[in-house]
Scaffold this active site. Structure first.
Site, PDB file in Angstrom:
ATOM      1  N   ASP A 196       3.518  15.727   5.430  1.00 28.29           N
ATOM      2  CA  ASP A 196       3.677  15.531   3.992  1.00 28.29           C
ATOM      3  C   ASP A 196       4.698  16.495   3.406  1.00 28.29           C
ATOM      4  O   ASP A 196       5.187  17.397   4.092  1.00 28.29           O
ATOM      5  CB  ASP A 196       2.312  15.668   3.287  1.00 28.29           C
ATOM      6  CG  ASP A 196       1.508  16.876   3.759  1.00 28.29           C
ATOM      7  OD1 ASP A 196       2.075  17.740   4.454  1.00 28.29           O
ATOM      8  OD2 ASP A 196       0.319  16.963   3.438  1.00 28.29           O
ATOM      9  N   HIS A 198      -9.528  15.736   1.970  1.00 23.97           N
ATOM     10  CA  HIS A 198      -8.219  15.094   2.166  1.00 23.97           C
ATOM     11  C   HIS A 198      -7.583  15.500   3.490  1.00 23.97           C
ATOM     12  O   HIS A 198      -7.844  16.576   4.015  1.00 23.97           O
ATOM     13  CB  HIS A 198      -7.283  15.332   0.974  1.00 23.97           C
ATOM     14  CG  HIS A 198      -6.650  16.678   0.869  1.00 23.97           C
ATOM     15  ND1 HIS A 198      -6.783  17.469  -0.252  1.00 23.97           N
ATOM     16  CD2 HIS A 198      -5.858  17.383   1.707  1.00 23.97           C
ATOM     17  CE1 HIS A 198      -6.095  18.587  -0.080  1.00 23.97           C
ATOM     18  NE2 HIS A 198      -5.530  18.566   1.102  1.00 23.97           N
ATOM     19  N   GLU A 249      -5.620  11.897  -0.791  1.00 25.85           N
ATOM     20  CA  GLU A 249      -6.748  12.360  -1.582  1.00 25.85           C
ATOM     21  C   GLU A 249      -7.869  11.304  -1.561  1.00 25.85           C
ATOM     22  O   GLU A 249      -7.641  10.157  -1.175  1.00 25.85           O
ATOM     23  CB  GLU A 249      -6.300  12.578  -3.039  1.00 25.85           C
ATOM     24  CG  GLU A 249      -5.226  13.646  -3.214  1.00 25.85           C
ATOM     25  CD  GLU A 249      -5.778  15.077  -3.115  1.00 25.85           C
ATOM     26  OE1 GLU A 249      -6.846  15.294  -2.508  1.00 25.85           O
ATOM     27  OE2 GLU A 249      -5.121  15.972  -3.674  1.00 25.85           O
ATOM     28  N   ASN A 286     -11.867  18.849  -0.420  1.00 26.82           N
ATOM     29  CA  ASN A 286     -12.389  17.555  -0.887  1.00 26.82           C
ATOM     30  C   ASN A 286     -12.256  16.463   0.172  1.00 26.82           C
ATOM     31  O   ASN A 286     -12.385  15.281  -0.130  1.00 26.82           O
ATOM     32  CB  ASN A 286     -11.691  17.125  -2.186  1.00 26.82           C
ATOM     33  CG  ASN A 286     -10.205  16.869  -2.003  1.00 26.82           C
ATOM     34  OD1 ASN A 286      -9.683  16.948  -0.897  1.00 26.82           O
ATOM     35  ND2 ASN A 286      -9.506  16.550  -3.091  1.00 26.82           N
TER      36      ASN A 286
HETATM   37  C1  GLP Z   1      -2.691  20.999   1.971  1.00 29.18           C
HETATM   38  C2  GLP Z   1      -2.021  20.171   3.059  1.00 29.18           C
HETATM   39  C3  GLP Z   1      -3.033  19.655   4.056  1.00 29.18           C
HETATM   40  C4  GLP Z   1      -3.941  20.786   4.484  1.00 29.18           C
HETATM   41  C5  GLP Z   1      -4.693  21.319   3.315  1.00 29.18           C
HETATM   42  C6  GLP Z   1      -5.676  22.427   3.661  1.00 29.18           C
HETATM   43  O1  GLP Z   1      -3.164  20.249   0.915  1.00 29.18           O
HETATM   44  N1  GLP Z   1      -1.276  19.062   2.548  1.00 29.18           N
HETATM   45  O2  GLP Z   1      -2.352  19.095   5.161  1.00 29.18           O
HETATM   46  O3  GLP Z   1      -4.837  20.322   5.465  1.00 29.18           O
HETATM   47  O4  GLP Z   1      -3.724  21.830   2.398  1.00 29.18           O
HETATM   48  O5  GLP Z   1      -5.027  23.665   3.621  1.00 29.18           O
HETATM   49  P1  GLP Z   1      -5.614  25.007   4.186  1.00 29.18           P
HETATM   50  O6  GLP Z   1      -5.526  24.917   5.672  1.00 29.18           O
HETATM   51  O7  GLP Z   1      -4.713  26.066   3.636  1.00 29.18           O
HETATM   52  O8  GLP Z   1      -7.011  25.119   3.709  1.00 29.18           O
END
Ligand code: GLP
Length: 254
Positions: A65, A136, A141, A134
């Site tokens: 992404d 995702h 989302e 949440n």
């Molecule tokens: C972002 C990314 C996701 C990731 C998520 C969790 O939103 N787009 O790919 O899994 O964050 O991040 P973290 O690993 O910092 O908790």
């Protein structure tokens, strides 16, 4: 799904690197993720590469992404994160590192091109995933179509708040993003989802033991033929069947 419960976040990274190393050494196409969770895994992969144990020669990388409208030079663009945290430190050809284009004049066309580039590369062999609090994955989302392809999405306010720590303030977090879809992710040969910490425990319980539902996009792992979830004890703390998942690992056929 294979559920691997590790003693520590460091052990999660080592186990994930063990799996990714096999793919890298055969020049596979790797789906890479951002967020803080995979960083320890990237450090371990770079360490092994520096030690001569692993090569990314011939590999391709596709990121999940990207933020819309953030210049690629911005340190929080996922272009910067993937290059700074992983690809710049290993022997992959920079031309083989692909990030969705969040600056395309025609975002829909850019997303379709990205989808086609994955197909042209022969598909993603292993897709690394984190998980949002949440549920995702990527930036899909809750309420994302389970068969969606790469497209623009609007972030959930909780995700904006969660990601504000990477920016000067929540107002600076882009609200729009482009992300591989849940259908795109489903096409990868193996899904490897990592989670650490108590703040991910609810999402992990929904992913593993909740219903298949767009309310928890990560629950698509339940219908993938080769999905592996590696979590630490804290992220596993809301699972009902934790003893069974450990029992399976202890009795893994040789
Ligand atoms: C972002 C990314 C996701 C990731 C998520 C969790 O939103 N787009 O790919 O899994 O964050 O991040 P973290 O690993 O910092 O908790």
């Amino acid at each position: 799904m294979e559920i691997i419960i590790s003693d520590s976040p460091n052990d999660v990274a080592v186990k994930a690197a063990d799996i990714l190393q096999g793919y890298a050494n055969r020049g596979a196409t790797l789906g890479v993720a951002t967020g803080s969770t995979p960083l320890a895994t990237y450090e371990e992969l770079i360490r092994r590469h520096t030690a001569g144990e692993l090569s990314f020669a011939g590999c391709k990388m596709f990121a999940l992404d990207e933020y819309v409208g953030l210049p690629i030079e911005h340190e929080q663009s996922y272009y910067s994160v993937i290059h700074n945290e992983l690809s710049n430190h290993v022997d992959i050809d920079p031309q083989d590192v692909h990030i969705p284009n969040g600056l395309a004049e025609d975002l829909a066309a850019g997303c379709a091109d990205y989808e086609q580039a994955i197909v042209d590369a022969g598909g993603i062999d292993v897709q690394l995933l984190g998980i949002g609090a949440n549920g995702h994955v990527g930036f899909n989302e809750p309420s994302s179509s389970l068969s969606s392809l790469t497209r623009m999405k609007t972030l959930h306010p909780q995700t904006v708040a969660d990601n504000a720590r990477f920016f000067d303030s929540a107002e600076n977090v882009p609200v729009h993003v482009v992300t591989q879809g849940l259908g795109t992710i489903q096409r990868a040969g193996q899904l490897l989802l990592l989670a650490t910490g108590e703040q991910k425990a609810h999402a992990i319980s929904q992913l593993v033991e909740g219903p298949l539902s767009a309310a928890c996009p990560a629950s698509i792992l339940q219908i993938h033929p080769h999905a592996t979830v590696i979590v630490d004890e804290a992220a596993a703390s809301k699972l009902n069947n934790v003893d069974y998942y450990k029992f399976i690992q202890q009795h893994k056929p040789a």
